[in-house]
Design a protein around this motif. Structure first.
Motif, PDB file in Angstrom:
ATOM      1  N   GLY A  37       0.797   6.851 -36.999  1.00 36.01           N
ATOM      2  CA  GLY A  37       1.181   7.043 -38.387  1.00 36.01           C
ATOM      3  C   GLY A  37       1.082   5.778 -39.215  1.00 36.01           C
ATOM      4  O   GLY A  37       0.786   5.831 -40.419  1.00 36.01           O
ATOM      5  N   ARG A  38       1.296   4.608 -38.591  1.00 39.55           N
ATOM      6  CA  ARG A  38       1.197   3.357 -39.339  1.00 39.55           C
ATOM      7  C   ARG A  38      -0.228   3.073 -39.781  1.00 39.55           C
ATOM      8  O   ARG A  38      -0.465   2.627 -40.915  1.00 39.55           O
ATOM      9  CB  ARG A  38       1.728   2.207 -38.481  1.00 39.55           C
ATOM     10  N   VAL A  39      -1.197   3.353 -38.894  1.00 41.15           N
ATOM     11  CA  VAL A  39      -2.593   3.135 -39.264  1.00 41.15           C
ATOM     12  C   VAL A  39      -3.018   4.103 -40.358  1.00 41.15           C
ATOM     13  O   VAL A  39      -3.730   3.732 -41.303  1.00 41.15           O
ATOM     14  CB  VAL A  39      -3.497   3.278 -38.026  1.00 41.15           C
ATOM     15  N   VAL A  40      -2.570   5.349 -40.251  1.00 44.16           N
ATOM     16  CA  VAL A  40      -2.912   6.338 -41.269  1.00 44.16           C
ATOM     17  C   VAL A  40      -2.302   5.953 -42.612  1.00 44.16           C
ATOM     18  O   VAL A  40      -2.957   6.026 -43.661  1.00 44.16           O
ATOM     19  CB  VAL A  40      -2.452   7.742 -40.832  1.00 44.16           C
ATOM     20  N   THR A  41      -1.026   5.510 -42.598  1.00 43.41           N
ATOM     21  CA  THR A  41      -0.373   5.098 -43.846  1.00 43.41           C
ATOM     22  C   THR A  41      -1.055   3.870 -44.425  1.00 43.41           C
ATOM     23  O   THR A  41      -1.252   3.768 -45.648  1.00 43.41           O
ATOM     24  CB  THR A  41       1.108   4.810 -43.584  1.00 43.41           C
ATOM     25  N   ARG A  42      -1.427   2.936 -43.568  1.00 43.02           N
ATOM     26  CA  ARG A  42      -2.125   1.744 -44.061  1.00 43.02           C
ATOM     27  C   ARG A  42      -3.477   2.114 -44.666  1.00 43.02           C
ATOM     28  O   ARG A  42      -3.905   1.545 -45.674  1.00 43.02           O
ATOM     29  CB  ARG A  42      -2.309   0.742 -42.924  1.00 43.02           C
ATOM     30  N   SER A  43      -4.150   3.079 -44.068  1.00 46.85           N
ATOM     31  CA  SER A  43      -5.412   3.549 -44.625  1.00 46.85           C
ATOM     32  C   SER A  43      -5.220   4.140 -46.008  1.00 46.85           C
ATOM     33  O   SER A  43      -6.065   3.971 -46.898  1.00 46.85           O
ATOM     34  CB  SER A  43      -6.040   4.585 -43.692  1.00 46.85           C
ATOM     35  N   TYR A  44      -4.091   4.813 -46.205  1.00 50.81           N
ATOM     36  CA  TYR A  44      -3.787   5.357 -47.532  1.00 50.81           C
ATOM     37  C   TYR A  44      -3.468   4.253 -48.529  1.00 50.81           C
ATOM     38  O   TYR A  44      -3.961   4.261 -49.665  1.00 50.81           O
ATOM     39  CB  TYR A  44      -2.612   6.337 -47.430  1.00 50.81           C
ATOM     40  N   LEU A  45      -2.671   3.270 -48.103  1.00 46.77           N
ATOM     41  CA  LEU A  45      -2.277   2.197 -49.012  1.00 46.77           C
ATOM     42  C   LEU A  45      -3.465   1.320 -49.411  1.00 46.77           C
ATOM     43  O   LEU A  45      -3.482   0.764 -50.522  1.00 46.77           O
ATOM     44  CB  LEU A  45      -1.196   1.332 -48.355  1.00 46.77           C
ATOM     45  N   GLU A  46      -4.446   1.195 -48.519  1.00 45.03           N
ATOM     46  CA  GLU A  46      -5.619   0.373 -48.849  1.00 45.03           C
ATOM     47  C   GLU A  46      -6.411   0.935 -50.018  1.00 45.03           C
ATOM     48  O   GLU A  46      -7.165   0.200 -50.669  1.00 45.03           O
ATOM     49  CB  GLU A  46      -6.517   0.252 -47.626  1.00 45.03           C
ATOM     50  N   LYS A  47      -6.225   2.203 -50.307  1.00 48.79           N
ATOM     51  CA  LYS A  47      -6.948   2.837 -51.410  1.00 48.79           C
ATOM     52  C   LYS A  47      -6.092   2.959 -52.674  1.00 48.79           C
ATOM     53  O   LYS A  47      -6.528   3.577 -53.646  1.00 48.79           O
ATOM     54  CB  LYS A  47      -7.421   4.228 -50.974  1.00 48.79           C
ATOM     55  N   GLN A  48      -4.879   2.416 -52.646  1.00 49.90           N
ATOM     56  CA  GLN A  48      -3.973   2.549 -53.780  1.00 49.90           C
ATOM     57  C   GLN A  48      -3.786   1.205 -54.483  1.00 49.90           C
ATOM     58  O   GLN A  48      -4.104   0.139 -53.950  1.00 49.90           O
ATOM     59  CB  GLN A  48      -2.603   3.086 -53.308  1.00 49.90           C
ATOM     60  N   ASP A  49      -3.230   1.290 -55.686  1.00 53.36           N
ATOM     61  CA  ASP A  49      -2.850   0.104 -56.462  1.00 53.36           C
ATOM     62  C   ASP A  49      -1.436  -0.292 -56.038  1.00 53.36           C
ATOM     63  O   ASP A  49      -0.452   0.357 -56.424  1.00 53.36           O
ATOM     64  CB  ASP A  49      -2.915   0.415 -57.957  1.00 53.36           C
ATOM     65  N   ILE A  50      -1.332  -1.351 -55.241  1.00 52.98           N
ATOM     66  CA  ILE A  50      -0.030  -1.743 -54.699  1.00 52.98           C
ATOM     67  C   ILE A  50       0.936  -2.140 -55.807  1.00 52.98           C
ATOM     68  O   ILE A  50       2.140  -1.835 -55.752  1.00 52.98           O
ATOM     69  CB  ILE A  50      -0.201  -2.891 -53.681  1.00 52.98           C
ATOM     70  N   ASP A  51       0.447  -2.831 -56.819  1.00 54.99           N
ATOM     71  CA  ASP A  51       1.329  -3.219 -57.923  1.00 54.99           C
ATOM     72  C   ASP A  51       1.918  -1.998 -58.612  1.00 54.99           C
ATOM     73  O   ASP A  51       3.099  -1.993 -58.999  1.00 54.99           O
ATOM     74  CB  ASP A  51       0.547  -4.064 -58.935  1.00 54.99           C
ATOM     75  N   LEU A  52       1.111  -0.959 -58.761  1.00 54.94           N
ATOM     76  CA  LEU A  52       1.617   0.259 -59.391  1.00 54.94           C
ATOM     77  C   LEU A  52       2.672   0.926 -58.516  1.00 54.94           C
ATOM     78  O   LEU A  52       3.689   1.423 -59.025  1.00 54.94           O
ATOM     79  CB  LEU A  52       0.456   1.217 -59.648  1.00 54.94           C
TER      80      LEU A  52
END
Length: 487
Positions: free
Chosen positions: A417-432
């Motif tokens: 689940g951590r790798v999957v979540t990280r894969s999702y976060l890599e495509k998002q705007d972290i500041d947002l």
């Protein structure tokens, strides 16, 4: 009803036994302590909950009897497509479609009547299509017939047609030789060629290209060749071996004088040449297939990797041996004048046919039961999945050979689940995302934040499953159907 419950824990040391003990012990009492915790109340969905289900436009029109214009004003949602050739497609909320159907038809009873009426119309249409099928097949402009003809007159279909012609001619000339000489061995050879001809005709109906996948048979008809080979084995045993044994036994019990065998020898020589040439072609094809799959010639034949080629190989090998056996026994009869040798030749050809038929029945029955692929190949597929960073472990792996080098692969995958979540976060705007987190002040805002990103993470997990399935098929073209279940 409120969705949140405030749970209040109040500890009054002065009013509790624990507080009295503290005073007696001389411990200092602190101020009153209040612990407040917001708990999300569990939602009861019931035994059947479909309000959050998505359905496609085609299903909405079929199941709820709606028109395309009825769906134009409904909410449209873009979702990840389950098909490899489409990235996303449009779906509708089932609750919206149900409400629109009630608005159009007025009641659930009226909708049920309309469904029944359309089902009856479709059934009548199917019956009319079946009744007029014979007339349609005589139409030269009919697309299904022309499509089959074009497919059959090229590739393997052309080879089968040539084999039918050769075996048919062999049967005709051997039959004439038997009528002229009365040889039991020649009769067995005629029956042998007749069985081969019937089997080749049967193979024309077993090519998977003629039978595309359909709703009742979603995985297609790749096993049709195994079924045809199984029927072929039974047919060879009943028609070929049975008649040969019968004629040989009758020749032993009631021997008859045999006429000149000159023409029989000439026909057997021609048959030997034609059957031998076909045997060499079958051997070369099997060698190519075995080399392509990285196995030996013997393993390829024993595992019935290509039932059509194997049957041709066995039939031609039996034909060549049968011709040699029949010619030898007829030669002994010519030298000694004893018809018993000819009858023994008929029994030998029958035994040869029975052996071939038993082998075909055994190998094709094993294939139809669902044989697993080789352990080395299965290990290769498992190692590929386990080497992916998103996968923790693989369980309950099954890989079945569905015929014609088509493999169905199934496994239960434990995703990280951590790798999957990280894969999702890599495509998002972290500041947002950080800004949205800082704006969360109430339980309602926290729930909305978690639901939004939780659904997106689930979509990312589905995308990871699609990626693994696609890469598995690309690296292993023989794997056509992949079922990865999430643990």
């Amino acid at each position: 009803m409120p969705r949140y419950v405030l749970v209040l824990f109040v500890f009054r040391f002065q009013c509790t036994p624990f507080g009295s003990i503290c005073r007696l012990a001389g411990w200092r009492q602190g101020p009153q302590s209040f612990f407040v915790r917001a708990v999300l109340k569990k939602r009861e969905y019931g035994t059947r909950y479909t309000q959050n289900n998505f359905i496609t436009a085609v299903r909405a029109m079929n199941e709820f009897c709606l028109k395309p214009s009825d769906l134009e004003k409904l909410r449209k949602i873009r979702r990840r497509s389950p098909h490899d050739d489409t990235e996303a497609f449009t779906v509708f909320l089932r609750s919206d479609v149900e409400a629109k159907a009630l608005d159009v038809w007025g009641s659930t009873e009226a909708l049920a009547r309309e469904r029944k009426l359309r089902s009856e119309v479709e059934r009548q249409y199917q019956e009319s299509m079946c009744s007029s099928f014979s007339q349609i097949t005589h139409d030269d402009t009919c697309l299904p017939r022309s499509g089959k003809r074009a497919t059959f007159l090229q590739g393997p279909g052309k080879v089968v047609m040539v084999a039918i012609c050769i075996n048919g001619l062999n049967f005709f000339f051997k039959l004439l030789a038997w009528v002229y000489t009365g040889s039991a061995s020649m009769f067995s050879e005629a029956i042998h060629s007749l069985a081969d001809t019937c089997n080749q005709v049967l193979y024309t109906l077993s090519f998977a290209s003629f039978f595309l996948p359909s709703p009742p048979f979603v995985y297609g008809f790749s096993n049709m060749r195994y079924i045809a080979s199984l029927i072929s084995g039974v047919g060879i045993f009943m028609m070929g071996a049975g008649l040969s044994w019968y004629h040989g036994i009758m020749g032993l019990l009631h021997p008859q004088p045999i006429e000149s065998l000159l023409w029989a020898y000439c026909i057997l020589a021609g048959s030997l040449v034609s059957e031998g040439a076909t045997l060499l072609v079958a051997i070369n094809e099997i060698k190519k297939g075995a080399h392509k799959q990285g196995i030996s010639f013997y393993e390829y034949v024993m595992q019935s990797r290509d039932p059509s080629t194997n049957v041709v190989l066995l039939e031609d090998a039996a034909a060549v041996l049968g011709v040699i056996m029949a010619a030898g026994c007829m030669g002994l009869t010519s030298l000694t004048g004893n018809p018993y040798y000819d009858s023994l030749g008929s029994l030998g050809v029958g035994t040869l046919l029975g052996t071939v038929s038993a082998f075909l029945i055994y190998t094709n029955t094993e294939a139809l039961l669902g044989r697993s692929i080789r352990a080395e190949h299965l290990q290769k597929l498992t190692e590929f999945l386990e080497s992916d960073p998103a996968v923790r472990a693989i369980h309950d792996v099954k890989a079945t050979d569905m015929g014609l080098s088509t493999v169905r692969f199934k496994a239960e995958v434990d995703f990280d689940g951590r790798v999957v979540t990280r894969s999702y976060l890599e495509k998002q705007d972290i500041d947002l995302i950080l800004h949205d987190i800082q704006q969360v002040k109430t339980p309602e805002e926290l729930e909305a934040f978690m639901l939004k990103h939780g659904e997106n993470i689930i979509d990312t997990l589905g995308a990871e499953v699609d990626r693994l399935e696609k890469e598995l098929k690309q690296r292993n073209p023989e794997v056509r159907h992949v079922d990865l279940e999430i643990l």
